[in-house]
Design a protein around this motif. Structure first.
Motif, PDB file in Angstrom:
ATOM      1  N   LYS A  52      40.286  37.804  33.159  1.00 44.27           N
ATOM      2  CA  LYS A  52      40.811  38.650  33.361  1.00 44.27           C
ATOM      3  C   LYS A  52      41.049  39.312  31.872  1.00 44.27           C
ATOM      4  CE  LYS A  52      40.238  43.349  35.928  1.00 44.27           C
ATOM      5  NZ  LYS A  52      40.521  43.825  37.267  1.00 44.27           N
ATOM      6  N   GLN A  53      42.687  38.905  31.699  1.00 44.81           N
ATOM      7  CA  GLN A  53      42.742  39.563  30.287  1.00 44.81           C
ATOM      8  C   GLN A  53      42.274  39.311  29.393  1.00 44.81           C
ATOM      9  OE1 GLN A  53      47.430  38.168  30.058  1.00 44.81           O
ATOM     10  NE2 GLN A  53      46.690  36.547  31.737  1.00 44.81           N
ATOM     11  N   PHE A  54      41.247  38.786  29.312  1.00 37.96           N
ATOM     12  CA  PHE A  54      40.916  38.150  28.179  1.00 37.96           C
ATOM     13  C   PHE A  54      39.020  38.548  27.465  1.00 37.96           C
ATOM     14  CE2 PHE A  54      44.388  35.290  28.608  1.00 37.96           C
ATOM     15  CZ  PHE A  54      45.150  35.328  27.631  1.00 37.96           C
ATOM     16  N   SER A  60      32.024  42.188  28.193  1.00 42.73           N
ATOM     17  CA  SER A  60      31.984  40.509  28.548  1.00 42.73           C
ATOM     18  C   SER A  60      31.111  39.928  29.535  1.00 42.73           C
ATOM     19  CB  SER A  60      33.296  40.164  28.809  1.00 42.73           C
ATOM     20  OG  SER A  60      34.131  40.794  27.772  1.00 42.73           O
ATOM     21  N   ILE A  61      30.657  39.411  29.223  1.00 41.89           N
ATOM     22  CA  ILE A  61      30.209  38.451  30.315  1.00 41.89           C
ATOM     23  C   ILE A  61      30.942  37.129  30.639  1.00 41.89           C
ATOM     24  CG2 ILE A  61      27.610  37.862  31.258  1.00 41.89           C
ATOM     25  CD1 ILE A  61      26.679  38.802  28.483  1.00 41.89           C
ATOM     26  N   PRO A 117      29.085  31.319  44.680  1.00 42.29           N
ATOM     27  CA  PRO A 117      30.481  31.794  44.504  1.00 42.29           C
ATOM     28  C   PRO A 117      30.692  33.558  43.587  1.00 42.29           C
ATOM     29  CG  PRO A 117      29.572  30.828  42.499  1.00 42.29           C
ATOM     30  CD  PRO A 117      28.771  30.801  43.598  1.00 42.29           C
ATOM     31  N   GLU A 118      28.973  34.130  43.267  1.00 45.34           N
ATOM     32  CA  GLU A 118      29.113  35.253  42.506  1.00 45.34           C
ATOM     33  C   GLU A 118      30.547  36.416  43.450  1.00 45.34           C
ATOM     34  OE1 GLU A 118      25.717  32.429  40.623  1.00 45.34           O
ATOM     35  OE2 GLU A 118      26.459  32.948  42.967  1.00 45.34           O
ATOM     36  N   TYR A 119      29.777  35.781  44.629  1.00 47.40           N
ATOM     37  CA  TYR A 119      30.817  37.652  45.107  1.00 47.40           C
ATOM     38  C   TYR A 119      32.030  37.455  44.780  1.00 47.40           C
ATOM     39  CZ  TYR A 119      26.140  38.520  47.017  1.00 47.40           C
ATOM     40  OH  TYR A 119      24.913  38.819  47.198  1.00 47.40           O
ATOM     41  N   SER A 120      32.614  36.219  45.114  1.00 48.68           N
ATOM     42  CA  SER A 120      34.539  36.020  44.654  1.00 48.68           C
ATOM     43  C   SER A 120      34.170  36.190  43.359  1.00 48.68           C
ATOM     44  CB  SER A 120      34.043  34.800  45.125  1.00 48.68           C
ATOM     45  OG  SER A 120      35.822  33.940  44.707  1.00 48.68           O
ATOM     46  N   VAL A 121      34.114  35.827  42.285  1.00 51.25           N
ATOM     47  CA  VAL A 121      33.797  36.412  41.377  1.00 51.25           C
ATOM     48  C   VAL A 121      34.084  37.741  40.589  1.00 51.25           C
ATOM     49  CG1 VAL A 121      33.307  35.397  38.716  1.00 51.25           C
ATOM     50  CG2 VAL A 121      33.355  33.889  40.652  1.00 51.25           C
ATOM     51  N   GLU A 122      33.206  38.876  41.283  1.00 52.03           N
ATOM     52  CA  GLU A 122      32.893  39.941  40.893  1.00 52.03           C
ATOM     53  C   GLU A 122      33.992  40.267  41.275  1.00 52.03           C
ATOM     54  OE1 GLU A 122      29.325  41.828  42.471  1.00 52.03           O
ATOM     55  OE2 GLU A 122      29.240  41.079  44.228  1.00 52.03           O
ATOM     56  N   GLU A 123      34.931  39.886  42.774  1.00 52.33           N
ATOM     57  CA  GLU A 123      35.620  40.627  43.149  1.00 52.33           C
ATOM     58  C   GLU A 123      36.632  41.014  42.596  1.00 52.33           C
ATOM     59  OE1 GLU A 123      37.035  39.270  47.055  1.00 52.33           O
ATOM     60  OE2 GLU A 123      35.194  39.686  47.969  1.00 52.33           O
ATOM     61  N   TYR A 124      36.696  39.739  41.523  1.00 46.91           N
ATOM     62  CA  TYR A 124      38.209  39.242  40.742  1.00 46.91           C
ATOM     63  C   TYR A 124      37.952  40.151  39.174  1.00 46.91           C
ATOM     64  CZ  TYR A 124      40.535  36.284  43.853  1.00 46.91           C
ATOM     65  OH  TYR A 124      40.944  35.468  45.328  1.00 46.91           O
ATOM     66  N   ILE A 125      36.127  39.842  38.365  1.00 49.21           N
ATOM     67  CA  ILE A 125      36.634  41.170  36.975  1.00 49.21           C
ATOM     68  C   ILE A 125      35.773  41.612  37.227  1.00 49.21           C
ATOM     69  CG2 ILE A 125      37.043  38.496  36.293  1.00 49.21           C
ATOM     70  CD1 ILE A 125      34.066  37.877  35.902  1.00 49.21           C
ATOM     71  N   GLY A 126      34.616  41.458  38.062  1.00 45.16           N
ATOM     72  CA  GLY A 126      33.763  43.153  38.186  1.00 45.16           C
ATOM     73  C   GLY A 126      32.137  42.714  38.162  1.00 45.16           C
ATOM     74  N   ARG A 169      30.340  42.197  34.928  1.00 43.81           N
ATOM     75  CA  ARG A 169      30.816  41.339  33.824  1.00 43.81           C
ATOM     76  C   ARG A 169      30.011  40.112  34.722  1.00 43.81           C
ATOM     77  NH1 ARG A 169      36.686  43.273  34.195  1.00 43.81           N
ATOM     78  NH2 ARG A 169      36.712  44.284  32.297  1.00 43.81           N
ATOM     79  N   THR A 170      29.643  40.156  35.943  1.00 45.37           N
ATOM     80  CA  THR A 170      29.713  39.075  36.966  1.00 45.37           C
ATOM     81  C   THR A 170      28.665  38.567  36.461  1.00 45.37           C
ATOM     82  OG1 THR A 170      31.514  39.361  37.497  1.00 45.37           O
ATOM     83  CG2 THR A 170      29.927  37.749  39.037  1.00 45.37           C
ATOM     84  N   VAL A 171      27.541  37.247  36.301  1.00 44.73           N
ATOM     85  CA  VAL A 171      26.558  36.354  36.468  1.00 44.73           C
ATOM     86  C   VAL A 171      26.449  35.326  36.881  1.00 44.73           C
ATOM     87  CG1 VAL A 171      25.538  38.211  34.660  1.00 44.73           C
ATOM     88  CG2 VAL A 171      26.043  35.763  34.146  1.00 44.73           C
ATOM     89  N   GLY A 172      25.345  35.107  37.202  1.00 44.05           N
ATOM     90  CA  GLY A 172      26.040  32.961  38.104  1.00 44.05           C
ATOM     91  C   GLY A 172      24.379  32.313  37.669  1.00 44.05           C
ATOM     92  N   GLY A 173      24.588  30.859  37.952  1.00 42.98           N
ATOM     93  CA  GLY A 173      23.822  30.141  38.167  1.00 42.98           C
ATOM     94  C   GLY A 173      23.874  28.693  38.497  1.00 42.98           C
TER      95      GLY A 173
END
Length: 341
Positions: free
Chosen positions: A88-90, A95-96, A105-114, A117-121
């Motif tokens: 996150k600090q980078f 940023s995407i 994993p998308e819901y977990s990822v967005e909890e950490y970085i917002g 910034r989160t998309v998935g595939g």
């Protein structure tokens, strides 16, 4: 544009090799120091259904600096709680981060970085880590088949998802989907079934098919997941033109045979592949079973849907992790299959 792949095991190494080979400068980031050293000194060597060696720039997370515009996330979900706060600090506000991890994993990822910034595939090809600097791609990624389904969590077709697609297209065809969660659950069916049984039995995918019981279990593990999807109102995305609901139909012998044929068609060119969960077990590491079969079990409890075959898969894989069970086809004894009338 500053682009990185964070987590460069088999999949990340293959992606990084092809993106760099085709003219896009991408940094590979991984915590495995020997792997990073080999990538820098010898390049990314891809074997199997390709034979290329590509010069790449690789660093450890501690060597990251500046801000990244696009990051493809390939770490194990088990590492998210450590890796994502570090990442996150980078990142800057625009940023995407495109998570290409297993599971949903998308819901977990967005909890950490917002969520901003989160998309998935999902990745529609397979790879196996061989040794530092070397990964095997287990199917032809130059055939023209779609290699990635990507999208926004809310299903919108945005400029940023088009930007991510434009990067991935340096490797091959990309499909932007409006129903990302449907695509995620479709891939979860495949991961839970084949990757789960590869881990349970200690086998590559072709060996799972060669054993009648493990092959049959593919359909029954899928049936658990289809039942959860029905209750959760998940609209599954087709894969290779196949209705994913057909993978889990076991109500009649005719539908069971159809299900088996679906699996065989999908995995026809992936028979030598080895699940990442099995690779972890062989190395004595913890797997992502809680994020794959375990996620199915969790969602089944949430919606009041029994998931007996996924329940057993989780117990067996955890038993192997804890050294209580062997990596063996003998583990099939824990599963009971019904008989068709």
């Amino acid at each position: 544009m500053k682009i990185a792949i964070y987590g460069c095991g088999a999949m990340g190494t293959v992606l990084g090799a092809f993106l760099n080979k085709n003219g896009l400068e991408v940094t590979l980031i991984d915590s495995y120091v020997d792997h990073v050293k080999a990538l820098n000194e010898k390049g990314a060597h891809i074997v199997g259904c390709a034979d290329i060696t590509v010069p790449v720039k690789a660093i450890t997370p501690e060597q990251m600096e500046g801000k990244y515009d696009i990051v493809f996330l390939f770490t194990k979900q088990t590492a998210n709680s450590t890796a994502l706060p570090q990442l996150k600090q980078f990142l800057h506000d625009g940023s995407i981060v495109c998570t290409l991890q297993n599971g949903v994993p998308e819901y977990s990822v967005e909890e950490y970085i917002g969520g901003n910034r989160t998309v998935g595939g999902t990745v529609l090809w397979g790879a196996t880590f061989m040794s530092p600097g070397v990964s095997e791609v287990t199917q032809d990624v130059t055939s023209g088949d779609t290699l990635f389904d990507i999208g926004e969590i809310d299903g919108k077709i945005t400029e940023r998802i088009k930007k991510v697609a434009g990067v991935l297209e340096y490797m091959g065809p990309v499909n932007i989907v409006e129903n990302l969660m449907g695509a995620r659950w479709s891939k979860l069916i495949l991961n839970s079934c084949m990757s789960g049984l590869s881990a349970v039995t200690g086998s590559v995918f072709g060996e799972v098919f060669n054993n009648p019981k493990s092959s049959a279990l593919l359909s029954f593990i899928a049936s658990d997941i289809i039942n959860v999807c029905k209750r959760a109102n998940v609209d599954l995305e087709d894969v290779m033109g196949m209705d994913m609901r057909d993978f889990g139909k076991v109500d009649t012998l005719e539908n069971f045979v159809k299900s088996q044929n679906c699996f065989r068609r999908f995995y026809a060119d992936k028979l030598t592949a080895k699940a990442s969960m099995l690779q972890d077990l062989e190395k004595g590491k913890k797997t992502e079973v809680d994020m794959i079969n375990g996620f199915v079990v969790e969602q089944g409890k949430k919606y009041g849907v029994p998931t007996p075959y996924n329940d057993i898969a989780v117990k067996v894989i955890k038993g192997i992790e804890d050294k209580e069970l062997p990596l063996s086809m003998d583990n099939l004894k824990f599963f009971d299959l019904p008989e068709f009338k």
